[in-house]
Design a protein around this motif. Structure first.
Motif, mmCIF file in Angstrom:
data_model
loop_
_atom_site.group_PDB
_atom_site.id
_atom_site.type_symbol
_atom_site.label_atom_id
_atom_site.label_comp_id
_atom_site.label_asym_id
_atom_site.label_seq_id
_atom_site.Cartn_x
_atom_site.Cartn_y
_atom_site.Cartn_z
ATOM 1 N N ARG A 173 89.017 -50.876 55.663
ATOM 2 C CA ARG A 173 89.382 -50.064 54.498
ATOM 3 C C ARG A 173 88.870 -50.739 53.226
ATOM 4 N N GLY A 174 88.979 -52.058 53.193
ATOM 5 C CA GLY A 174 88.476 -52.830 52.054
ATOM 6 C C GLY A 174 86.976 -52.664 51.874
ATOM 7 N N VAL A 175 86.254 -52.604 52.977
ATOM 8 C CA VAL A 175 84.802 -52.383 52.904
ATOM 9 C C VAL A 175 84.521 -50.969 52.404
ATOM 10 N N PHE A 176 85.327 -50.034 52.891
ATOM 11 C CA PHE A 176 85.163 -48.621 52.559
ATOM 12 C C PHE A 176 85.348 -48.384 51.065
ATOM 13 N N ILE A 177 86.440 -48.902 50.506
ATOM 14 C CA ILE A 177 86.736 -48.580 49.102
ATOM 15 C C ILE A 177 86.269 -49.659 48.126
ATOM 16 N N GLY A 178 85.914 -50.837 48.656
ATOM 17 C CA GLY A 178 85.600 -51.958 47.771
ATOM 18 C C GLY A 178 84.239 -51.859 47.103
ATOM 19 N N LYS A 223 80.095 -47.652 62.416
ATOM 20 C CA LYS A 223 78.629 -47.510 62.354
ATOM 21 C C LYS A 223 78.201 -46.855 61.042
ATOM 22 N N ALA A 224 78.917 -45.795 60.662
ATOM 23 C CA ALA A 224 78.569 -45.086 59.424
ATOM 24 C C ALA A 224 78.859 -45.970 58.207
ATOM 25 N N LEU A 225 79.935 -46.745 58.286
ATOM 26 C CA LEU A 225 80.302 -47.640 57.186
ATOM 27 C C LEU A 225 79.202 -48.677 56.953
ATOM 28 N N GLN A 226 78.645 -49.191 58.052
ATOM 29 C CA GLN A 226 77.561 -50.168 57.938
ATOM 30 C C GLN A 226 76.376 -49.555 57.190
ATOM 31 N N LYS A 227 76.045 -48.326 57.556
ATOM 32 C CA LYS A 227 74.908 -47.648 56.917
ATOM 33 C C LYS A 227 75.201 -47.390 55.443
ATOM 34 N N ALA A 228 76.400 -46.855 55.179
ATOM 35 C CA ALA A 228 76.722 -46.422 53.812
ATOM 36 C C ALA A 228 76.827 -47.605 52.854
ATOM 37 N N THR A 229 77.245 -48.760 53.362
ATOM 38 C CA THR A 229 77.458 -49.910 52.481
ATOM 39 C C THR A 229 76.378 -50.968 52.662
ATOM 40 N N ASN A 230 75.422 -50.679 53.530
ATOM 41 C CA ASN A 230 74.334 -51.615 53.800
ATOM 42 C C ASN A 230 74.875 -52.993 54.201
#
Lengths: 232, 239
Positions: free
Chosen positions: B119-124, B179-186
């Motif tokens: 979640r921290g990666v998502f919103i951070g 997987k999508a989080l990795q792509k979206a946040t590089n």
């Protein structure tokens, strides 16, 4: 169960509500165990070895094998020593409800309610008090439902069970909450069922033996709060 | 995809959102057990009366409604499914009490440690996000180590042994999102080099029957994450 057949140890700390749960659970099942008090300043090698991920109490060590996380330990105790008193309700739906409310108690009630008073000051603490009242109201309602309108004594109905054990351990902190928050929880007027339930639970041999003195918890809470506010 | 709930099992409804990893966990459990259910897609900006009534405390999805009675919290629902349809293979929980405690421990670890970091990666943003990525990796490495050294898991196809189990569902349900989080946040969260067992496990899990059919559309998940992240960085609009 014969003598010397089983070795049951609990890594514990006297004020920890989570450790208290496990000890009450073992007492209820009449399991012989040894309680090892962890100190606060440094963690023993045994604790680090038995709970390398979290390094926290309680840890149940059963014949050398560690089980961690208090609610998980309670379920383990119930499954390994079924006896005549099951902690878990008999049907899957009621078990799901018991787990849901135990989780609520450990996240919202403890995190926003108890910690909201213990760790905060001023308006933030007032908010913590409001949350605590709201959550006590919810739990009063749950108790009403699960005790069939009060005709049964516990969250577990006739049985002093999982949810009772999960919640009773936090109740020794109410005196500390009232002192630190400089307020009184309106038990008689707002939460009479919870008040009655706490009295009933305190009469049980297991709770009577394990429950820490609320005065001592208050002293501990005061020191904890001072230390916490100083470093935050 | 929705199937009418019927038959001797009674009526099964699932309130959810098709992109939610927590909903996906429940869908996997239902699929593995072959349970027919009616899926109700919730609009989280405009929650239905049924959702608000069924989960008044948290107002969140997923909610399983079985014969009119609601069960909330994804891993509590998965345990409920296992217990209510205990005679249907596969068994999602081990039989032995110690193994069950270990399975519950790691599922709790995933919910208490891994999910908040993700979640921290998502919103951070910026440094905070970097920290969340590092913490996520630390926690995922603990899972890698568990796969390697814990006697309950080591050398097996899944955390559940030969078949998908409780821990697999807890972590695997998050696969599409991760997987999508990795792509979206590089960022790199599960990398083959440092987490060979976990990488292989994830590939295996995503290809498994009961999982691959219900996997949320990766493009849609990426679109959702990217759109939300734009919202997080935009200044609040003036009223």
């Amino acid at each position: 169960m014969g003598e010397g057949e089983e070795q049951v140890k609990v890594l514990s700390q006297w004020p920890s509500p989570f450790a208290i749960r496990v000890l009450i659970g073992l007492e209820e099942k009449n399991v012989r165990y040894e309680s090892l008090e962890e100190n606060f300043a440094s963690k023993t090698e045994l604790l680090v070895q038995m709970n390398p991920i979290h390094r926290k109490v309680p840890v149940l060590i059963h014949n050398g094998k560690p089980i961690c996380e208090s609610l998980i330990i309670l379920q383990y105790i119930d499954e390994v020593w079924p006896g005549s008193n099951s902690f878990m309700p008999s049907n899957p739906y009621d078990r799901a409800l018991a787990k849901f409310w135990a989780d609520f108690i450990d996240t919202k009630f403890l995190g926003t309610g108890i910690h909201g008073i213990l760790k905060k000051t001023g308006e933030a603490q007032e908010e913590g008090k409001r949350y605590m009242l709201e959550y006590l109201g919810l739990l009063e309602g749950v108790l009403k439902e699960f005790s069939a309108g009060g005709s049964k004594p516990y969250f577990g109905g006739e049985q002093f069970g999982f949810l009772d054990i999960a919640f009773i351990c936090h109740t020794c902190w109410f005196e500390a909450m009232e002192t630190l928050g400089k307020w009184k929880i309106p038990w008689e007027s707002e939460f009479p069922r919870l008040l009655e339930w706490m009295k009933k639970c305190r009469e049980r041999e297991s709770v009577h033996k394990i429950f820490p003195d609320p005065h001592k918890i208050l002293e501990y809470a005061i020191k904890f709060r001072e230390g916490y506010l100083r470093s935050n | 995809m929705s199937m009418e709930g019927s038959g001797e099992e009674g009526q099964v409804k699932l309130l959810g959102a098709s992109l939610s990893p927590f909903v996906f966990r429940v869908r996997i459990a239902l699929a593995l057990k072959g349970i027919h259910y009616h899926f109700i897609e919730e609009n989280l900006q405009n929650k239905s009366q049924l959702l608000l009534q069924s989960n008044p405390i948290h107002k969140k999805i997923p909610v399983l409604i079985h014969n009119g009675k609601p069960v909330c919290e994804s891993m509590i629902i998965v345990q409920y499914i296992e217990e209510s349809w205990g005679n249907k293979a596969p068994n999602l929980m081990p039989k032995d009490p110690y193994d069950r405690a270990i399975a519950r421990f790691w599922a709790a670890f995933i919910d208490d440690k891994v999910v908040p970091c993700l979640r921290g990666v998502f919103i951070g943003q910026g440094e905070q996000q970097q920290k969340a990525v590092q913490e996520s990796v630390v926690n995922l490495l603990l899972l890698e180590e568990a796969l390697r050294t814990n006697p309950c898991f080591s050398g097996k196809l899944y955390f559940g042994g030969d078949e998908i189990g409780f821990v697999d569902i807890a972590l695997g349900g998050l696969s599409g999102f991760v997987k999508a989080l990795q792509k979206a946040t590089n960022s790199v969260l599960i990398d083959e080099e440092n987490m060979p067992l976990l990488s292989a496990w994830m590939d295996r899990f995503c290809e498994a029957d009961g999982v691959k059919e219900g996997m949320p559309d990766p493009a849609k998940v990426l679109e959702f994450i990217s759109a939300m992240r734009v919202k997080f960085t935009s200044p609040p609009t003036a009223k």
